[in-house]
Design an enzyme around this catalytic site. Structure first.
Site, PDB file in Angstrom:
ATOM      1  N   LYS A  84       0.109   4.841  -5.179  1.00 15.54           N
ATOM      2  CA  LYS A  84      -0.436   4.326  -3.922  1.00 15.54           C
ATOM      3  C   LYS A  84       0.044   5.053  -2.662  1.00 15.54           C
ATOM      4  O   LYS A  84      -0.159   4.589  -1.544  1.00 15.54           O
ATOM      5  CB  LYS A  84      -0.083   2.849  -3.792  1.00 15.54           C
ATOM      6  CG  LYS A  84       1.398   2.598  -3.691  1.00 15.54           C
ATOM      7  CD  LYS A  84       1.673   1.214  -3.135  1.00 15.54           C
ATOM      8  CE  LYS A  84       3.138   1.049  -2.787  1.00 15.54           C
ATOM      9  NZ  LYS A  84       3.408  -0.184  -2.077  1.00 15.54           N
ATOM     10  N   SER A 124      -8.323  -1.580  -1.404  1.00 13.19           N
ATOM     11  CA  SER A 124      -7.649  -1.242  -0.154  1.00 13.19           C
ATOM     12  C   SER A 124      -8.659  -1.027   0.955  1.00 13.19           C
ATOM     13  O   SER A 124      -9.785  -0.589   0.710  1.00 13.19           O
ATOM     14  CB  SER A 124      -6.830   0.037  -0.353  1.00 13.19           C
ATOM     15  OG  SER A 124      -6.438   0.580   0.888  1.00 13.19           O
ATOM     16  N   TYR A 149      -6.064   8.993  -2.664  1.00 13.39           N
ATOM     17  CA  TYR A 149      -5.671   7.620  -3.020  1.00 13.39           C
ATOM     18  C   TYR A 149      -6.812   6.651  -2.691  1.00 13.39           C
ATOM     19  O   TYR A 149      -7.257   5.888  -3.548  1.00 13.39           O
ATOM     20  CB  TYR A 149      -4.395   7.197  -2.267  1.00 13.39           C
ATOM     21  CG  TYR A 149      -4.255   5.702  -2.179  1.00 13.39           C
ATOM     22  CD1 TYR A 149      -4.611   5.025  -1.018  1.00 13.39           C
ATOM     23  CD2 TYR A 149      -3.804   4.968  -3.266  1.00 13.39           C
ATOM     24  CE1 TYR A 149      -4.515   3.644  -0.945  1.00 13.39           C
ATOM     25  CE2 TYR A 149      -3.706   3.587  -3.199  1.00 13.39           C
ATOM     26  CZ  TYR A 149      -4.067   2.940  -2.032  1.00 13.39           C
ATOM     27  OH  TYR A 149      -3.989   1.574  -1.968  1.00 13.39           O
ATOM     28  N   LYS A 153      -9.631   4.250  -5.120  1.00 16.70           N
ATOM     29  CA  LYS A 153      -9.976   2.840  -4.941  1.00 16.70           C
ATOM     30  C   LYS A 153     -11.491   2.672  -4.818  1.00 16.70           C
ATOM     31  O   LYS A 153     -12.085   1.772  -5.404  1.00 16.70           O
ATOM     32  CB  LYS A 153      -9.283   2.268  -3.700  1.00 16.70           C
ATOM     33  CG  LYS A 153      -7.764   2.210  -3.786  1.00 16.70           C
ATOM     34  CD  LYS A 153      -7.286   1.310  -4.913  1.00 16.70           C
ATOM     35  CE  LYS A 153      -5.785   1.118  -4.896  1.00 16.70           C
ATOM     36  NZ  LYS A 153      -5.301   0.253  -5.998  1.00 16.70           N
TER      37      LYS A 153
HETATM   38  C1  WQD Z   1       0.667   2.491  10.192  1.00 15.21           C
HETATM   39  C2  WQD Z   1       0.722   2.989  11.629  1.00 15.21           C
HETATM   40  C3  WQD Z   1       0.763   5.377  11.794  1.00 15.21           C
HETATM   41  C4  WQD Z   1       4.706   5.852   9.926  1.00 15.21           C
HETATM   42  C5  WQD Z   1      -1.522   3.086   4.661  1.00 15.21           C
HETATM   43  C6  WQD Z   1      -2.539   3.349   3.605  1.00 15.21           C
HETATM   44  C7  WQD Z   1      -3.252   2.073   3.224  1.00 15.21           C
HETATM   45  C8  WQD Z   1      -2.273   0.999   2.868  1.00 15.21           C
HETATM   46  C9  WQD Z   1      -1.231   0.828   3.956  1.00 15.21           C
HETATM   47  C10 WQD Z   1      -2.267   0.925   0.469  1.00 15.21           C
HETATM   48  C11 WQD Z   1      -0.180   4.193  11.879  1.00 15.21           C
HETATM   49  C12 WQD Z   1       2.062   4.786  12.320  1.00 15.21           C
HETATM   50  C13 WQD Z   1       3.541   5.307  10.435  1.00 15.21           C
HETATM   51  C14 WQD Z   1       5.601   6.510  10.786  1.00 15.21           C
HETATM   52  C15 WQD Z   1       4.148   6.045  12.633  1.00 15.21           C
HETATM   53  N1  WQD Z   1      -1.667   1.272   1.638  1.00 15.21           N
HETATM   54  N2  WQD Z   1       3.278   5.406  11.770  1.00 15.21           N
HETATM   55  N3  WQD Z   1       5.288   6.584  12.119  1.00 15.21           N
HETATM   56  O1  WQD Z   1      -1.656   4.663   7.328  1.00 15.21           O
HETATM   57  O2  WQD Z   1      -2.318   2.386   8.303  1.00 15.21           O
HETATM   58  O3  WQD Z   1      -2.158   2.666   5.836  1.00 15.21           O
HETATM   59  O4  WQD Z   1      -0.630   2.100   4.201  1.00 15.21           O
HETATM   60  O5  WQD Z   1      -3.271   0.311   0.299  1.00 15.21           O
HETATM   61  O6  WQD Z   1      -4.077   2.369   2.136  1.00 15.21           O
HETATM   62  O7  WQD Z   1      -3.517   4.231   4.145  1.00 15.21           O
HETATM   63  O8  WQD Z   1      -0.095   2.662   7.194  1.00 15.21           O
HETATM   64  O9  WQD Z   1       2.285   2.331   7.654  1.00 15.21           O
HETATM   65  O10 WQD Z   1       1.459   4.693   7.149  1.00 15.21           O
HETATM   66  O11 WQD Z   1       0.876   3.618   9.336  1.00 15.21           O
HETATM   67  O12 WQD Z   1       3.887   6.134  13.849  1.00 15.21           O
HETATM   68  O13 WQD Z   1       6.685   7.042  10.380  1.00 15.21           O
HETATM   69  O14 WQD Z   1       2.048   3.434  11.914  1.00 15.21           O
HETATM   70  O15 WQD Z   1       0.322   6.465  12.626  1.00 15.21           O
HETATM   71  O16 WQD Z   1      -0.689   4.078  13.202  1.00 15.21           O
HETATM   72  P1  WQD Z   1      -1.609   3.179   7.252  1.00 15.21           P
HETATM   73  P2  WQD Z   1       1.212   3.364   7.771  1.00 15.21           P
END
Ligand code: WQD
Length: 333
Positions: A84, A124, A149, A153
């Site tokens: 994931k 997702s 990923y 899905k």
């Molecule tokens: C969230 C926000 C980043 C890390 C992903 C998958 C999704 C689901 C959840 C499985 C964004 C910002 C992040 C960091 C940051 N997983 N960020 N610094 O990308 O919305 O979703 O995880 O199902 O499928 O795509 O989650 O937590 O990576 O990011 O600024 O070190 O936090 O830019 O705005 P995301 P995330």
């Protein structure tokens, strides 16, 4: 009811096992420990004071899966098992397609042979790709997905749709998660990614515990209230309860196959999460603004109305619960 939970020792799977056991269900877990550890079985049993039967094996092993159905009368299945990590999927697409698709084929063949027809699938919000509109409802356009990923899905949703068309007894709920965060209030279960976390909340927690120096905020020039990315964060315990709502739906109604967003319907920015974490836990989370992360969208949050109306599901936990429980898990580790 006897419920088979694939990936049941993982982050969302383990929280769902707790809720299933608390509701009086018998739980059988199959997990290959790729992204979990056997101690989670003890934590689940410690929290619920009930036994959970665990098979340490790969869901891709079709004969092994058929044997599980021979040894247990299974009424329903919740399918979490799968890789994931978005970033990892970009680097290793074949590994993701092979594992996530083959495990689903193997499970479905074993289910059909055992005449087990109720399935809740861990999908997702990434199946929506760059959202056509926000809040996102289930009628929004699907894809194009932005990483392998998410594509697995989307493929699996289509595969299950075709399979249900060919086997009308199948009764399938596709749950489209938004951003799961938090941990069980006991502090025993939580998100424990190996290495440098890709996701926001585990990264914040590692900065707060001084394991990492500072949070890198990926862009503050988005068209949002404070310029940072907005997401629909849902407490993992709420998400787990959403699976029970879906299971109950399948056991009371023949839906064939249908999809449901599982989110709160509320969007919070990166800096909203940082500030909530600092305030609730009285901790500092130093951060630096970095360039945007490729593939990120500005805003992504759900319209949760369908899950509310049709599954009777509504997320109840607050952002304060999410950040407090996330930290408590690490403090307890
Ligand atoms: C969230 C926000 C980043 C890390 C992903 C998958 C999704 C689901 C959840 C499985 C964004 C910002 C992040 C960091 C940051 N997983 N960020 N610094 O990308 O919305 O979703 O995880 O199902 O499928 O795509 O989650 O937590 O990576 O990011 O600024 O070190 O936090 O830019 O705005 P995301 P995330």
């Amino acid at each position: 009811m006897n419920v088979l939970v694939t990936g049941g020792l993982g982050f969302i799977g383990s929280h769902t096992c707790v809720e299933l056991l608390n509701e009086g269900h018998e739980v059988i877990v199959v997990d290959n420990l790729y992204n979990s550890k056997i101690e989670v079985k003890n934590y689940i049993e410690n929290i619920t004071k009930k036994q959970v039967k665990v098979y340490i094996q790969d869901v891709c092993d079709k004969e092994g899966m058929k044997q599980i159905f021979k040894e247990n009368k299974i009424d329903s299945v919740i399918h979490f098992a799968g890789y994931k990590a978005v970033g990892e999927s970009v680097a290793k697409p074949l590994m993701y397609y092979e594992n996530n698709l083959i495990s689903t084929f193997s499970l479905c063949e074993a289910m059909l042979e055992a005449e087990c027809y109720n399935l809740v699938f861990s999908s997702s919000a990434t199946v929506y790709g760059t959202p056509e509109r926000t809040p996102i409802d289930e009628n929004c356009r699907l894809g194009p997905t932005t990483n392998p990923y998410g594509t697995t899905k989307l493929f699996i949703e289509q595969i299950l749709t075709d399979l249900q068309f060919a086997n009308s007894k199948l009764n399938i709920a596709l749950l489209r998660y938004f951003n799961p965060v938090g941990a069980h209030e006991s502090g025993l279960l939580g998100e424990d990614p190996k290495g440098i976390p890709n996701n926001l909340m585990p990264y914040i927690v590692k900065v707060a515990s001084k394991e990492l120096e500072k949070l890198h905020v990926f862009g503050n020039d988005y068209d949002t209230h404070d310029g940072t990315g907005v997401r629909d964060y849902i407490h993992v315990v709420d998400l787990a309860k959403g699976h029970l709502c879906a299971l109950n739906k399948l056991n009371t109604e023949k839906i064939g196959i249908d999809c449901y967003n599982v989110g709160t319907g509320v969007g919070y920015s990166v800096l909203d999460m940082v500030r909530a974490f600092e305030k609730e836990n009285n901790l500092e989370v130093p951060f630096v603004i970095d360039p945007r992360r490729p593939g990120d969208v500005a805003t992504c949050y759900s319209n949760p109305d369908k899950s509310c109306k049709e599954l009777g599901f509504k997320a109840m936990k607050t952002i304060e619960d999410m950040v407090r429980d996330s930290w408590k898990f690490v403090e307890n580790s």
